[in-house]
Design a protein around this motif. Sequence first.
Motif, PDB file in Angstrom:
ATOM      1  N   VAL A   1      -5.134   6.010  -0.600  1.00 66.30           N
ATOM      2  CA  VAL A   1      -4.085   4.998  -0.483  1.00 66.30           C
ATOM      3  C   VAL A   1      -4.534   4.287  -1.951  1.00 66.30           C
ATOM      4  CG1 VAL A   1      -4.097   2.908   0.741  1.00 66.30           C
ATOM      5  CG2 VAL A   1      -4.627   4.861   2.005  1.00 66.30           C
TER       6      VAL A   1
ATOM      7  N   LEU B   1       0.838  -1.135  -0.131  1.00 65.60           N
ATOM      8  CA  LEU B   1      -0.066  -0.001  -0.002  1.00 65.60           C
ATOM      9  C   LEU B   1       0.946   1.121  -0.134  1.00 65.60           C
ATOM     10  CD1 LEU B   1      -2.781  -0.939   2.712  1.00 65.60           C
ATOM     11  CD2 LEU B   1      -2.632  -1.234   0.017  1.00 65.60           C
TER      12      LEU B   1
ATOM     13  N   SER C   1      -7.025   1.804   4.066  1.00 64.42           N
ATOM     14  CA  SER C   1      -6.382   0.808   3.908  1.00 64.42           C
ATOM     15  C   SER C   1      -7.244  -0.788   3.969  1.00 64.42           C
ATOM     16  CB  SER C   1      -5.185   0.645   5.084  1.00 64.42           C
ATOM     17  OG  SER C   1      -4.324   1.779   4.880  1.00 64.42           O
ATOM     18  N   GLU C   2      -8.116  -0.379   4.924  1.00 62.66           N
ATOM     19  CA  GLU C   2      -9.068  -1.399   5.292  1.00 62.66           C
ATOM     20  C   GLU C   2      -9.830  -1.700   4.047  1.00 62.66           C
ATOM     21  OE1 GLU C   2      -9.304  -2.924   8.137  1.00 62.66           O
ATOM     22  OE2 GLU C   2     -11.077  -4.164   8.009  1.00 62.66           O
TER      23      GLU C   2
ATOM     24  N   TYR D   1     -19.781   4.782   1.854  1.00 70.09           N
ATOM     25  CA  TYR D   1     -19.781   4.147   2.938  1.00 70.09           C
ATOM     26  C   TYR D   1     -19.115   2.743   2.705  1.00 70.09           C
ATOM     27  CZ  TYR D   1     -21.805   7.733   5.503  1.00 70.09           C
ATOM     28  OH  TYR D   1     -22.156   9.169   5.776  1.00 70.09           O
ATOM     29  N   LEU D   2     -18.415   2.278   3.768  1.00 67.49           N
ATOM     30  CA  LEU D   2     -18.104   0.742   3.635  1.00 67.49           C
ATOM     31  C   LEU D   2     -18.964  -0.109   4.199  1.00 67.49           C
ATOM     32  CD1 LEU D   2     -15.805  -1.000   3.159  1.00 67.49           C
ATOM     33  CD2 LEU D   2     -14.996  -0.695   5.730  1.00 67.49           C
ATOM     34  N   GLU D   3     -19.366  -1.207   3.589  1.00 68.51           N
ATOM     35  CA  GLU D   3     -20.496  -1.899   3.921  1.00 68.51           C
ATOM     36  C   GLU D   3     -20.120  -3.431   4.293  1.00 68.51           C
ATOM     37  OE1 GLU D   3     -24.123  -1.653   1.494  1.00 68.51           O
ATOM     38  OE2 GLU D   3     -25.037  -2.887   2.890  1.00 68.51           O
TER      39      GLU D   3
ATOM     40  N   THR E   1     -16.823  -6.309   4.670  1.00 71.42           N
ATOM     41  CA  THR E   1     -15.308  -6.374   4.655  1.00 71.42           C
ATOM     42  C   THR E   1     -14.828  -7.686   4.475  1.00 71.42           C
ATOM     43  OG1 THR E   1     -15.256  -6.287   6.927  1.00 71.42           O
ATOM     44  CG2 THR E   1     -15.039  -4.323   5.921  1.00 71.42           C
TER      45      THR E   1
ATOM     46  N   TYR F   1     -12.754   8.558   7.015  1.00 70.36           N
ATOM     47  CA  TYR F   1     -12.211   7.620   5.945  1.00 70.36           C
ATOM     48  C   TYR F   1     -10.697   8.266   5.959  1.00 70.36           C
ATOM     49  CZ  TYR F   1     -16.137   4.651   5.460  1.00 70.36           C
ATOM     50  OH  TYR F   1     -17.143   4.031   5.943  1.00 70.36           O
ATOM     51  N   ASP F   2      -9.804   7.989   6.802  1.00 67.48           N
ATOM     52  CA  ASP F   2      -8.512   8.539   6.503  1.00 67.48           C
ATOM     53  C   ASP F   2      -7.431   7.485   6.235  1.00 67.48           C
ATOM     54  OD1 ASP F   2      -8.389   6.757   8.798  1.00 67.48           O
ATOM     55  OD2 ASP F   2      -7.678   8.276  10.137  1.00 67.48           O
ATOM     56  N   GLU F   3      -6.295   7.405   6.149  1.00 65.43           N
ATOM     57  CA  GLU F   3      -5.429   6.642   5.500  1.00 65.43           C
ATOM     58  C   GLU F   3      -5.582   5.187   6.205  1.00 65.43           C
ATOM     59  OE1 GLU F   3      -4.506   9.027   7.367  1.00 65.43           O
ATOM     60  OE2 GLU F   3      -2.696   8.683   8.640  1.00 65.43           O
ATOM     61  N   LEU F   4      -5.969   4.972   7.141  1.00 63.89           N
ATOM     62  CA  LEU F   4      -6.042   3.835   7.831  1.00 63.89           C
ATOM     63  C   LEU F   4      -7.387   2.918   7.543  1.00 63.89           C
ATOM     64  CD1 LEU F   4      -4.624   5.033  11.352  1.00 63.89           C
ATOM     65  CD2 LEU F   4      -3.596   3.077   9.873  1.00 63.89           C
ATOM     66  N   ALA F   5      -8.309   3.982   7.749  1.00 60.65           N
ATOM     67  CA  ALA F   5      -9.873   3.324   7.140  1.00 60.65           C
ATOM     68  C   ALA F   5      -9.563   2.940   5.725  1.00 60.65           C
ATOM     69  CB  ALA F   5     -10.783   4.234   7.545  1.00 60.65           C
TER      70      ALA F   5
END
Lengths: 887, 147
Positions: free
Chosen positions: B61, B50, B84-85, B126-128, B130, B78-82
């Motif tokens: 990302v 990444l 990444s997910e 939105y992340l739904e 994972t 939703y920053d760099e870590l979210a």
Amino acid sequence: MAQQLVKKDDDRDDEAEYSPFMGIEKGAVLQEARVFNDPQLDARRCSQVITKLLYLLNQGETFTKTEATEVFFAVTKLFQSKDMGLRRMVYLMIKEISPSADEVIIVTSSLMKDMNSKIDMYRANAIRVLCRITDGTLLAQIERYLKQAIVDKNPVVASAALVSGIHLLQTNPEIVKRWSNEVQEAVQSRAALVQFHALGLLHQIRQNDRLAVSKLVTSLTRGTVRSPLAQCLLIRYTSQVIRESGNNTQPGDRPFYDYLESCLRHKSEMVIFEAARAITELNGVTTRELTPAITVLQLFLSSSKPVLRFAAVRTLNKVAMTHPTSVTNCNIDMESLISDQNRSIATLAITTLLKTGNESSVDRLMKQITNFMSDIADEFKIVVVEAIRSLCQKFPLKYRSLMNFLSNILREEGGFEYKKAIVDSIVILIREIPDAKETGLLHLCEFIEDCEFTYLSTQILHFLGIEGPKTSDPSRYIRFVYNRVHLENATVRAGAVSTLAKFGAAVDELKPRVFVLLRRCLFDSDDEVRDRATLYLNTLGGDGSVVETDKAVKDFLFGTFDIPLVNLETSLKNYVPSEEAFDIDSVPKEVKSQPLAEKKAPGKKPTGLGAPPSGPPSTADSYQRVLSSIPEFANFGNLFKSSEPVELTEAETEYAVNVVKHIFDRHVVFQYNCTNTIPEQLLENVIVIVDNSEADEFSEVFSRPLKSLPYDSPGQIFVAFEKPEGVPTLGKFSNVLKFIVREVDPATGEADDDGVEDEYQLEDLDIVSADYTLKVGVSNFRNAWESIGPDYEREDEYGLGPRESLAEAVNTVINLLGLQPCEGTEVVPPNSRSHTCLLSGVFIGNIKVLVRLSFGLDGPKDVAMKLTVRSEDETVSDAIHEIVASG
Amino acid sequence: MILAVLFANAEGNILIKRFHGVPAEERLHWRSFLVKLGADNLKGVKNEELLVACHKSVYIVYTILGDVSIYVVGKDAYDELALSEVIFTITSAVKDVCGKPPTERRFLDKYGRICLCLDEIVWKGYLENTEKDRIKRLIRLKPPTEF
């Protein structure tokens, strides 16, 4: 073996050559879509056609309205097929086409059927599609099903309804807010994602209810949170609760700190970072509270994953702004990041080091940065230049190496914004560090010898004209300036002529030589250049007599232009050419504050260059026009200031009244703007009875009633008072609106013949100190402060008592004085314990006034303030102190 | 808010694009910005490694998977870590559908299914979902196994 390798390559070539979408063409695909109408549906073929349509849409292909309608209608026929794969594609396709409101009806019944289907996955998908295409009326019909779905035992169905709720909250908040019981139940779900989505929605529903959010946080921090994503949300909400309740707690017993600290040991990196950030952003965070968070972040600085290094250095960079010493321990790790492959990480590391480094490390750091600068983009370079500027302000003794660095990078390639950042930095350093002046000016001179940006050349020439004559040897700059007259475009040439004239006006020994140069400019090919040269030669005595230039001439040519350009532009536009010449004194000096909407412009367009919001029309001119049209006000003299309208009635009352206070030297005029909001009434003979028993230094001299005030057609009433000349007299006025009311038949618009007398109590109105000051900014406070001199300086100290925060105290004093904050000093950095704020303006009687406020926290909440005033009149300096002392 | 999800081939041509809350007139700018970012930095990068960048308050990302580069843009939560997910979910799902890091051809062969996966992962910003196994079932309208 060799054969096998060849074979593989062949395969690959074949693969690369052939694309399933090669030669795809919209018309042909639309033809193919007719297969959707077949009585015997071929599910596989239909899926392929939908895939092609999706591909076309993703390639930016657009469908005409007719094409989209045809495709949509055809796709709805596919609901007849029981093939699961095809049905999934149909859901996606409907969302992609986004049918128009009049077409939605075609598919609603099929989707409603699916939403009640026994097959869970039909339900989940139908909910998502319906919520995407639905409007408010349909939503009310399906609300019952959505509420059930939120608590459905299938997590996919529940999540579909919850995420739909998050979207629908934007368009139909009143409906979604009714689901809070179900959402609350879903927060307790065992399914990790359901809990995550429910928590997000519940917080959005209740975000304005502090108590509810606090309860939610309290219960969840004690309970189980099932996914790192939800845990991050919870940390965010916890920070909010701490922020809102944190003002009255002592550091050390901060609520929820233990929870945040425990999250630093979570197994998910996302949660650790969220907790670390939350801790670093706590209001008034102590070093003890910070330490565990910094330690965790330091470990991530050497992570092998760029995302984690980035996140760590980004957070530490922020901490360095407020607590540089806490970050110092990480400096060694940070230095190794200067060579990081990822330039974003390297830039953040450098700017953090520049904030945390000490005086002895500056030279070493500069060496490292020099190597780094050559291979980063301009946007990163600007960040570094700004950081170096701050560093130089922090360690003025290091100006030599920092100024050298700036001049070196000024010579290298770069775009306008980058060069502008460097020039701005050099200018600031010259202004703030007297020792840096001469070297800085020479660097700028060298730069304009080879500068491709007209804007920067003219700015530097202007600056040279101000600072150059004050140096030990002004003549050394003349050559650089005069070269511009030969080598540049007309704009720069005109700028150079003005600069030459400034040298001539300020340095008598240079005058004869400057005149020779200016005379050469009389033959320039450009009108403006010739005109300027002629003007300067005539006003400065270029006829040969070398005399000291008159102060009035200097002020006229080079004095500060203290009229806002916007106001001047409006006045010039309104000026009708006539016998009477344009009078620059008639231009209002009041700086119109930015409208709130502009200040709050959302930052959601990171790269957009959208048109700037248009400002309000200048009202100052229209006031002046209205007042001058009333003969009774003719002898009041020049209007000094008009206030913002002050509301005297609540919103949505029968009569809406606000008042504008117009301040003259010896008079005050209240302009009552009245609106009648009742269609069935006509008001006549409307007056405002003003009681000035609490403003006894004022005496009413004139009142102009309003003859008639029909429905929704605003009118004005004027009441004028006399007051002592040039003195900031204060007072409170109570107001009653009196009128004759006549009933109106709304159907015919005719009013009754008989009217009834009535009155309406309005709010009180105050004349405050700020009404006697004008917000007039200065471009360089330090210079203005020096030039006004210490003759009428008055200084005193005040205790402001316990305050909510330092920022609140600063704001209160600014508002009390009604002066213009300069150089961004109205902004108080978070967690500061002291702050200096600079204000400038004009006091009634056109007296310039400058104020320096030094605030300090005395004990936990008590604020102390030192107020230093300089003005052109000692009574004004005293008056400013008086305002603060009595405020 | 996840502002954008973009798939591009080695030449920088867009294969799939999804924008949420980005004005239409800015999308082209974002496309070229991201593709240039990839061209400058993705050379020699391992599959799924990444990379990260930020522009003001927006985070990006991005990574490479076979012949395809993937970009995710986000802001606020939703920053760099979210992100990444999010990108991890996307790469897992794509690998699952294609069987391995895909060539461009393979990616296009599985185009429809990849679009469906994306539809399950990101729902209007939105992340739904994972988990790749669950996504694999959902795109075939099968309920998740844990249910």
